[in-house]
Design an enzyme around this catalytic site. Sequence first.
Site, mmCIF file in Angstrom:
data_model
loop_
_atom_site.group_PDB
_atom_site.id
_atom_site.type_symbol
_atom_site.label_atom_id
_atom_site.label_comp_id
_atom_site.label_asym_id
_atom_site.label_seq_id
_atom_site.Cartn_x
_atom_site.Cartn_y
_atom_site.Cartn_z
ATOM 1 N N LYS A 44 0.814 -1.221 0.000
ATOM 2 C CA LYS A 44 0.000 0.000 0.000
ATOM 3 C C LYS A 44 0.846 1.269 0.000
ATOM 4 C CE LYS A 44 -3.444 -1.144 -0.454
ATOM 5 N NZ LYS A 44 -3.807 -1.785 -1.757
ATOM 6 N N HIS A 99 7.383 -7.339 -2.103
ATOM 7 C CA HIS A 99 7.117 -6.709 -0.799
ATOM 8 C C HIS A 99 8.027 -7.335 0.263
ATOM 9 C CE1 HIS A 99 3.634 -4.475 -2.032
ATOM 10 N NE2 HIS A 99 2.781 -5.478 -2.059
ATOM 11 N N SER A 129 -4.899 2.799 4.437
ATOM 12 C CA SER A 129 -5.112 2.172 3.138
ATOM 13 C C SER A 129 -5.120 0.650 3.270
ATOM 14 C CB SER A 129 -3.993 2.632 2.216
ATOM 15 O OG SER A 129 -4.092 1.989 1.004
#
Length: 278
Positions: A44, A99, A129
């Site tokens: 995010k 990630h 988010s």
Amino acid sequence: ISDDYLWFEGIPFPTIEYEKEIIEETRNMFVIRDEDTVILTYPKSGTNWLIEIVCLIQTKGDPNWIQSVPIWDRSPWIESQRGYPLLINKEGPRLISSHLPFQLFPKSFFSSKAKILYVIRNPRDVLVSGYFFWSKTKFVKNPRSLTTYFEWFIKGNVAFGSWFEHTCAWLSMRKRDNLLLLRYEDIKKDTKSSIKKFCDFLGKKLEPDELDMVLKYSSFQAMKENKMSNFSIITEDLAPNGTTRDWKNHFTVAQAEDFDKVFQEKMAGFPPGLFPWE
């Protein structure tokens, strides 16, 4: 419906698309090549936006590729079940997304000349988010309320672990020539200058009209209309989530104070000015 995470060495992963063997293999066996480019973020933080920009830089602003190939096939996720085999079999320079926290990233990177674009975003916005995104999916434990998610986030009990640990570890590489540190807020504020910076880093040269095309096709509006970028699963990245400082609409005063305290504590060693939102 999943009630939890896939845990690997203390890091929680979503239960769909991830398995321990692949995460393990990614770290120990995957060979990052000198000509590879990696887009690395904590979830995010504007990942999909950055992938879109880099893809457009590679095609000199021609939207054909981004409009005909899904975003996760253009820049596969190295740690995912779908992405890993795609990347292993791909010839030539690869565009890779990840990630992964520092300690789980392919070891081969650290002796390679491959380039990493690492994006950081105000963790308060990342938290909000993340809450809206994950609570709509079935891949992770459902937080039910922002209060619950806030507590999980502070403790690092969210997908891909602690934002603070992820960021601190990768920031320790920021002086290396092959890592470009980007701040989501800066890209948002002046996208054009940011694109020029990416081009310099990636050794790409764009003519003024090509740069304009990159800007045009990587805008939030264009991404929203592009079926290959705007799958329902990532619309959160494109709609309300494109905003900065949205956390102010969601945090209580007490939460804002608690967060500041944790931030000061965990990020103490970094120079002032590194985080534009402080």
